[in-house]
Scaffold this motif. Structure first.
Motif, mmCIF file in Angstrom:
data_model
loop_
_atom_site.group_PDB
_atom_site.id
_atom_site.type_symbol
_atom_site.label_atom_id
_atom_site.label_comp_id
_atom_site.label_asym_id
_atom_site.label_seq_id
_atom_site.Cartn_x
_atom_site.Cartn_y
_atom_site.Cartn_z
ATOM 1 N N PRO A 233 -0.073 -10.812 21.246
ATOM 2 C CA PRO A 233 -0.768 -10.425 22.483
ATOM 3 C C PRO A 233 -1.194 -8.956 22.460
ATOM 4 O O PRO A 233 -0.759 -8.186 21.609
ATOM 5 N N ASN A 234 -2.037 -8.576 23.417
ATOM 6 C CA ASN A 234 -2.547 -7.208 23.523
ATOM 7 C C ASN A 234 -3.314 -6.800 22.267
ATOM 8 O O ASN A 234 -3.133 -5.705 21.710
ATOM 9 N N LEU A 235 -4.200 -7.684 21.831
ATOM 10 C CA LEU A 235 -4.953 -7.477 20.599
ATOM 11 C C LEU A 235 -5.689 -6.141 20.597
ATOM 12 O O LEU A 235 -5.693 -5.418 19.603
ATOM 13 N N GLY A 236 -6.320 -5.786 21.721
ATOM 14 C CA GLY A 236 -7.075 -4.546 21.798
ATOM 15 C C GLY A 236 -6.209 -3.322 21.563
ATOM 16 O O GLY A 236 -6.638 -2.362 20.901
ATOM 17 N N TYR A 237 -4.987 -3.341 22.071
ATOM 18 C CA TYR A 237 -4.063 -2.218 21.891
ATOM 19 C C TYR A 237 -3.752 -2.016 20.415
ATOM 20 O O TYR A 237 -3.825 -0.890 19.888
ATOM 21 N N TRP A 238 -3.409 -3.117 19.712
ATOM 22 C CA TRP A 238 -3.037 -3.021 18.298
ATOM 23 C C TRP A 238 -4.246 -2.615 17.449
ATOM 24 O O TRP A 238 -4.107 -1.833 16.505
ATOM 25 N N GLU A 239 -5.427 -3.127 17.795
ATOM 26 C CA GLU A 239 -6.630 -2.778 17.043
ATOM 27 C C GLU A 239 -6.973 -1.298 17.197
ATOM 28 O O GLU A 239 -7.388 -0.644 16.229
ATOM 29 N N SER A 240 -6.796 -0.771 18.400
ATOM 30 C CA SER A 240 -7.104 0.650 18.614
ATOM 31 C C SER A 240 -6.112 1.536 17.869
ATOM 32 O O SER A 240 -6.481 2.584 17.311
ATOM 33 N N LYS A 241 -4.840 1.136 17.843
ATOM 34 C CA LYS A 241 -3.830 1.865 17.075
ATOM 35 C C LYS A 241 -4.180 1.860 15.592
ATOM 36 O O LYS A 241 -4.076 2.877 14.894
ATOM 37 N N LEU A 242 -4.596 0.680 15.107
ATOM 38 C CA LEU A 242 -4.937 0.561 13.689
ATOM 39 C C LEU A 242 -6.139 1.433 13.341
ATOM 40 O O LEU A 242 -6.142 2.114 12.308
ATOM 41 N N ALA A 243 -7.155 1.436 14.187
ATOM 42 C CA ALA A 243 -8.338 2.256 13.928
ATOM 43 C C ALA A 243 -7.968 3.735 13.856
ATOM 44 O O ALA A 243 -8.458 4.479 12.990
ATOM 45 N N LEU A 244 -7.085 4.174 14.752
ATOM 46 C CA LEU A 244 -6.668 5.582 14.771
ATOM 47 C C LEU A 244 -5.893 5.937 13.507
ATOM 48 O O LEU A 244 -6.172 6.961 12.867
ATOM 49 N N VAL A 245 -4.932 5.092 13.139
ATOM 50 C CA VAL A 245 -4.098 5.425 11.989
ATOM 51 C C VAL A 245 -4.913 5.361 10.690
ATOM 52 O O VAL A 245 -4.710 6.184 9.780
ATOM 53 N N GLU A 246 -5.862 4.430 10.593
ATOM 54 C CA GLU A 246 -6.701 4.370 9.392
ATOM 55 C C GLU A 246 -7.598 5.603 9.282
ATOM 56 O O GLU A 246 -7.836 6.110 8.184
#
Length: 260
Positions: A233-246
């Protein structure tokens, strides 16, 4: 999040334990002036096996958790816990909150990374391969990280204690989140990317050298990719975290290559 199961501090709780763990509890309970060295000696004396810990294994832990975590026994001023490590599981960089002494016994081929905090700077001090059955001592000042870089799951047994009674022996543990650049305090598991509900407060700002930061970000990226692979759940949250860390990984990799 995986919840820690807490047994009552009574004879019924004690009687459920395998004989080796009962022996450990007795040794810990009968010693008034405890040290991490004594815990190490008691773990050796108790002769605990991986099979003795099977009742508390949580290899089916949520992908959002960096490892499985279960409380075995609460002795008032000490607690005994079992952690379950799947291949690729890595804790966040952390300390042990209110715990003043303790030891960890590893029942597989783990990795122990030790860090040093100087003012607001985090430095990597050592990365040590843990052999099966090896015991490492824990104290109040230890900042470290455990991980499973092998291809096999394993369990580890953790004993943490204080010199007097505490409701939460490892409560108010610090997580050193180098992506956020802050210390996060939690009463639960020391996992990467804690949700706000698990962060009880934030502390000092943090910095680290490039290689330490890059390793941290790569580990966080791997955890985020695993979470996204499981359609949490909360796909958008995890995707935004991933974009930042990458993005941060790319910046650091470029800076390191230019210096090197």
């Amino acid at each position: 999040m995986t919840q820690t199961v807490e047994f009552a501090r009574d004879n019924q709780s004690f009687s459920r334990l395998p004989r080796s763990l009962q022996n450990l509890v007795v040794l810990l309970s009968q010693t008034s002036s405890m040290t991490s060295k004594r815990v190490e000696q008691y773990l050796k004396q108790a002769q605990i096996s991986s099979e003795d810990l099977q009742s508390w294994e949580t290899f089916d832990h949520s992908v959002r958790d960096s490892y499985g975590r279960q409380l075995v026994y609460d002795g008032g001023y000490f607690e005994i816990m079992v952690m379950s490590w799947l291949p690729g599981d890595v804790s966040a960089i952390h300390d042990h909150g209110q715990a003043q002494w303790g030891a960890v016994q590893c029942f597989g081929a783990g990795t122990h990374s030790v860090y040093r905090l100087v003012e607001n700077q985090v430095f990597t001090e050592a990365e040590i391969a843990l052999l099966p059955m090896e015991i490492m001592k824990v104290n109040h000042s230890l900042i470290h990280q455990m991980s499973n870089h092998s291809s096999e799951p394993f369990l580890s047994l953790h004993v943490y204690g204080c010199y007097d009674h505490q409701d939460l022996i490892t409560g108010n543990a610090r997580i050193f989140d180098l992506l956020e650049g802050r210390v996060q305090h939690t009463n639960g598991g020391v996992f990467f990317c804690l949700p706000e509900s698990e962060i009880i407060s934030r502390g000092q700002t943090l910095e680290a050298d490039r290689l330490t930061t890059l390793k941290h970000h790569q580990q966080m990226r791997d955890r985020l990719l695993n979470i996204l692979d499981h359609s949490e759940p909360n796909l958008g949250y995890w995707e935004s975290k991933l974009a930042l860390v990458e993005s941060k990984i790319q910046e650091l990799s470029t800076a390191i290559s230019l210096v090197g």
